[in-house]
Design a protein around this motif. Structure first.
Motif, PDB file in Angstrom:
ATOM      1  N   GLU A  27       0.833  -1.197   0.000  1.00 21.97           N
ATOM      2  CA  GLU A  27       0.000   0.000   0.000  1.00 21.97           C
ATOM      3  C   GLU A  27       0.874   1.256   0.000  1.00 21.97           C
ATOM      4  O   GLU A  27       0.570   2.231  -0.685  1.00 21.97           O
ATOM      5  CB  GLU A  27      -0.923   0.004   1.215  1.00 21.97           C
ATOM      6  N   ALA A  28       1.979   1.219   0.737  1.00 20.14           N
ATOM      7  CA  ALA A  28       2.882   2.376   0.784  1.00 20.14           C
ATOM      8  C   ALA A  28       3.467   2.674  -0.594  1.00 20.14           C
ATOM      9  O   ALA A  28       3.580   3.840  -0.993  1.00 20.14           O
ATOM     10  CB  ALA A  28       4.004   2.123   1.797  1.00 20.14           C
ATOM     11  N   GLN A  29       3.834   1.629  -1.335  1.00 14.77           N
ATOM     12  CA  GLN A  29       4.377   1.823  -2.680  1.00 14.77           C
ATOM     13  C   GLN A  29       3.318   2.390  -3.620  1.00 14.77           C
ATOM     14  O   GLN A  29       3.605   3.256  -4.450  1.00 14.77           O
ATOM     15  CB  GLN A  29       4.931   0.501  -3.221  1.00 14.77           C
ATOM     16  N   LEU A  30       2.098   1.914  -3.464  1.00 13.11           N
ATOM     17  CA  LEU A  30       0.990   2.397  -4.294  1.00 13.11           C
ATOM     18  C   LEU A  30       0.724   3.873  -4.026  1.00 13.11           C
ATOM     19  O   LEU A  30       0.596   4.673  -4.956  1.00 13.11           O
ATOM     20  CB  LEU A  30      -0.252   1.568  -4.007  1.00 13.11           C
ATOM     21  N   VAL A  31       0.663   4.241  -2.761  1.00 19.22           N
ATOM     22  CA  VAL A  31       0.426   5.639  -2.397  1.00 19.22           C
ATOM     23  C   VAL A  31       1.571   6.516  -2.902  1.00 19.22           C
ATOM     24  O   VAL A  31       1.344   7.603  -3.454  1.00 19.22           O
ATOM     25  CB  VAL A  31       0.241   5.788  -0.866  1.00 19.22           C
ATOM     26  N   ALA A  32       2.802   6.043  -2.751  1.00 11.78           N
ATOM     27  CA  ALA A  32       3.969   6.803  -3.216  1.00 11.78           C
ATOM     28  C   ALA A  32       3.895   7.045  -4.725  1.00 11.78           C
ATOM     29  O   ALA A  32       4.138   8.157  -5.204  1.00 11.78           O
ATOM     30  CB  ALA A  32       5.259   6.085  -2.846  1.00 11.78           C
ATOM     31  N   TYR A  33       3.545   6.002  -5.468  1.00 11.23           N
ATOM     32  CA  TYR A  33       3.446   6.142  -6.925  1.00 11.23           C
ATOM     33  C   TYR A  33       2.356   7.149  -7.292  1.00 11.23           C
ATOM     34  O   TYR A  33       2.548   8.007  -8.153  1.00 11.23           O
ATOM     35  CB  TYR A  33       3.152   4.787  -7.582  1.00 11.23           C
ATOM     36  N   SER A  34       1.235   7.051  -6.628  1.00 12.06           N
ATOM     37  CA  SER A  34       0.119   7.949  -6.882  1.00 12.06           C
ATOM     38  C   SER A  34       0.507   9.405  -6.617  1.00 12.06           C
ATOM     39  O   SER A  34       0.214  10.296  -7.414  1.00 12.06           O
ATOM     40  CB  SER A  34      -1.082   7.546  -6.020  1.00 12.06           C
ATOM     41  N   MET A  35       1.187   9.631  -5.496  1.00 16.96           N
ATOM     42  CA  MET A  35       1.585  10.997  -5.129  1.00 16.96           C
ATOM     43  C   MET A  35       2.665  11.531  -6.068  1.00 16.96           C
ATOM     44  O   MET A  35       2.578  12.671  -6.533  1.00 16.96           O
ATOM     45  CB  MET A  35       2.083  11.029  -3.682  1.00 16.96           C
ATOM     46  N   GLU A  36       3.674  10.707  -6.340  1.00 17.26           N
ATOM     47  CA  GLU A  36       4.786  11.157  -7.201  1.00 17.26           C
ATOM     48  C   GLU A  36       4.315  11.514  -8.603  1.00 17.26           C
ATOM     49  O   GLU A  36       4.866  12.412  -9.242  1.00 17.26           O
ATOM     50  CB  GLU A  36       5.855  10.070  -7.292  1.00 17.26           C
ATOM     51  N   ASN A  37       3.297  10.824  -9.085  1.00 20.03           N
ATOM     52  CA  ASN A  37       2.809  11.054 -10.441  1.00 20.03           C
ATOM     53  C   ASN A  37       1.555  11.916 -10.481  1.00 20.03           C
ATOM     54  O   ASN A  37       0.967  12.107 -11.537  1.00 20.03           O
ATOM     55  CB  ASN A  37       2.569   9.713 -11.135  1.00 20.03           C
ATOM     56  N   ARG A  38       1.155  12.413  -9.304  1.00 15.70           N
ATOM     57  CA  ARG A  38      -0.003  13.301  -9.188  1.00 15.70           C
ATOM     58  C   ARG A  38      -1.229  12.724  -9.902  1.00 15.70           C
ATOM     59  O   ARG A  38      -1.882  13.402 -10.712  1.00 15.70           O
ATOM     60  CB  ARG A  38       0.329  14.689  -9.719  1.00 15.70           C
ATOM     61  N   LEU A  39      -1.500  11.474  -9.587  1.00 19.99           N
ATOM     62  CA  LEU A  39      -2.614  10.790 -10.227  1.00 19.99           C
ATOM     63  C   LEU A  39      -3.942  11.206  -9.602  1.00 19.99           C
ATOM     64  O   LEU A  39      -4.006  11.516  -8.413  1.00 19.99           O
ATOM     65  CB  LEU A  39      -2.444   9.270 -10.085  1.00 19.99           C
ATOM     66  N   PRO A  40      -5.004  11.199 -10.401  1.00 15.40           N
ATOM     67  CA  PRO A  40      -6.332  11.457  -9.829  1.00 15.40           C
ATOM     68  C   PRO A  40      -6.605  10.425  -8.736  1.00 15.40           C
ATOM     69  O   PRO A  40      -6.283   9.244  -8.897  1.00 15.40           O
ATOM     70  CB  PRO A  40      -7.280  11.247 -11.018  1.00 15.40           C
ATOM     71  N   GLN A  41      -7.153  10.881  -7.645  1.00 11.23           N
ATOM     72  CA  GLN A  41      -7.394   9.980  -6.521  1.00 11.23           C
ATOM     73  C   GLN A  41      -8.778  10.225  -5.950  1.00 11.23           C
ATOM     74  O   GLN A  41      -9.196  11.367  -5.773  1.00 11.23           O
ATOM     75  CB  GLN A  41      -6.329  10.207  -5.442  1.00 11.23           C
ATOM     76  N   ASN A  42      -9.462   9.150  -5.668  1.00  9.63           N
ATOM     77  CA  ASN A  42     -10.801   9.234  -5.098  1.00  9.63           C
ATOM     78  C   ASN A  42     -10.731   9.912  -3.726  1.00  9.63           C
ATOM     79  O   ASN A  42      -9.966   9.504  -2.859  1.00  9.63           O
ATOM     80  CB  ASN A  42     -11.385   7.819  -4.969  1.00  9.63           C
ATOM     81  N   ARG A  43     -11.537  10.949  -3.543  1.00  5.33           N
ATOM     82  CA  ARG A  43     -11.551  11.696  -2.282  1.00  5.33           C
ATOM     83  C   ARG A  43     -11.976  10.840  -1.100  1.00  5.33           C
ATOM     84  O   ARG A  43     -11.720  11.185   0.049  1.00  5.33           O
ATOM     85  CB  ARG A  43     -12.479  12.908  -2.400  1.00  5.33           C
ATOM     86  N   LEU A  44     -12.616   9.709  -1.358  1.00  6.89           N
ATOM     87  CA  LEU A  44     -13.073   8.842  -0.272  1.00  6.89           C
ATOM     88  C   LEU A  44     -11.911   8.251   0.522  1.00  6.89           C
ATOM     89  O   LEU A  44     -12.064   7.937   1.700  1.00  6.89           O
ATOM     90  CB  LEU A  44     -13.957   7.716  -0.821  1.00  6.89           C
ATOM     91  N   TYR A  45     -10.751   8.102  -0.096  1.00  8.22           N
ATOM     92  CA  TYR A  45      -9.590   7.590   0.633  1.00  8.22           C
ATOM     93  C   TYR A  45      -9.254   8.497   1.823  1.00  8.22           C
ATOM     94  O   TYR A  45      -8.902   8.015   2.896  1.00  8.22           O
ATOM     95  CB  TYR A  45      -8.363   7.464  -0.276  1.00  8.22           C
TER      96      TYR A  45
END
Length: 197
Positions: free
Chosen positions: A169-187
């Motif tokens: 999960e940490a790697q997934l979150v890191a990838y999402s943040m580093e690439n500024r991916l759209p993210q569901n606000r529910l998280y």
């Protein structure tokens, strides 16, 4: 990007590419607009891989989920093939059991899912050589036996491709943040997974 992060991204890209090649026909991502699915879309896009995307609108999607779908369409010029439950089945379910019967028992929840998710998924997979999921081994004990590429005997023996199988999960979150991916606000509201409202 740290070395380990680059390695897992490269491995995910390699799994995707190998699965698409092995499929030898149309391969699509089953997209729920989770963080995993958005990462897969980004990886495939950057690698220039031909990957279809389909989604199931159960009739109970959160508004926040629809916002992510819209953001992905805009950012990647993505065509999403939408599938819906058969309206006759939904109408019968709601008329005979009510709007929230899925809250009453496991049996009712499974019946609701069969109508809103399972049947549309079967239609979405029809004609595909393979499908891509965002499943990760870390998500649950039942997923610990997953393989990167496997035969999905429940769905006609097509390939099932799990490119993020070893991601934490940490790697997934890191990838999402580093690439500024759209993210569901529910998280940010504490949701651990994204599904029906």
């Amino acid at each position: 990007m740290k070395k380990r992060q680059k390695e897992i991204v490269e491995k995910a890209k390699d799994i995707l590419a190998a699965g698409i090649t092995a499929g030898n026909g149309p391969v699509s991502l089953a997209c729920s607009f989770s963080m995993e699915d958005v990462a897969i879309i980004d990886i495939a896009h950057k690698a220039g891989l031909t990957l279809g995307v389909f989604a199931i609108d159960t009739g109970r999607l959160n508004e926040e989920t629809c916002e992510v779908a819209d953001a992905l369409t805009e950012r990647y010029r993505l065509k999403i093939d939408w599938y819906f439950p058969r309206h006759e089945d939904v109408e019968l379910l709601e008329r005979t059991r009510g709007l929230f019967s899925f809250r009453e028992s496991l049996e009712n929840r499974l019946d609701c899912c069969a109508i809103r998710k399972v049947e549309p998924l079967a239609r979405a997979l029809k004609g595909l050589s393979g499908w891509v999921t965002g499943m990760r081994r870390e998500q649950s004990l039942t997923r610990s036996g997953l393989h990167a590429i496997e035969r999905d005997e429940l769905n006609g023996g097509i390939l099932k491709i799990n490119p993020l199988i070893d991601w934490s999960e940490a790697q997934l979150v890191a990838y999402s943040m580093e690439n500024r991916l759209p993210q569901n606000r529910l998280y940010k509201q504490g949701y651990r997974s994204i599904g029906c409202a």
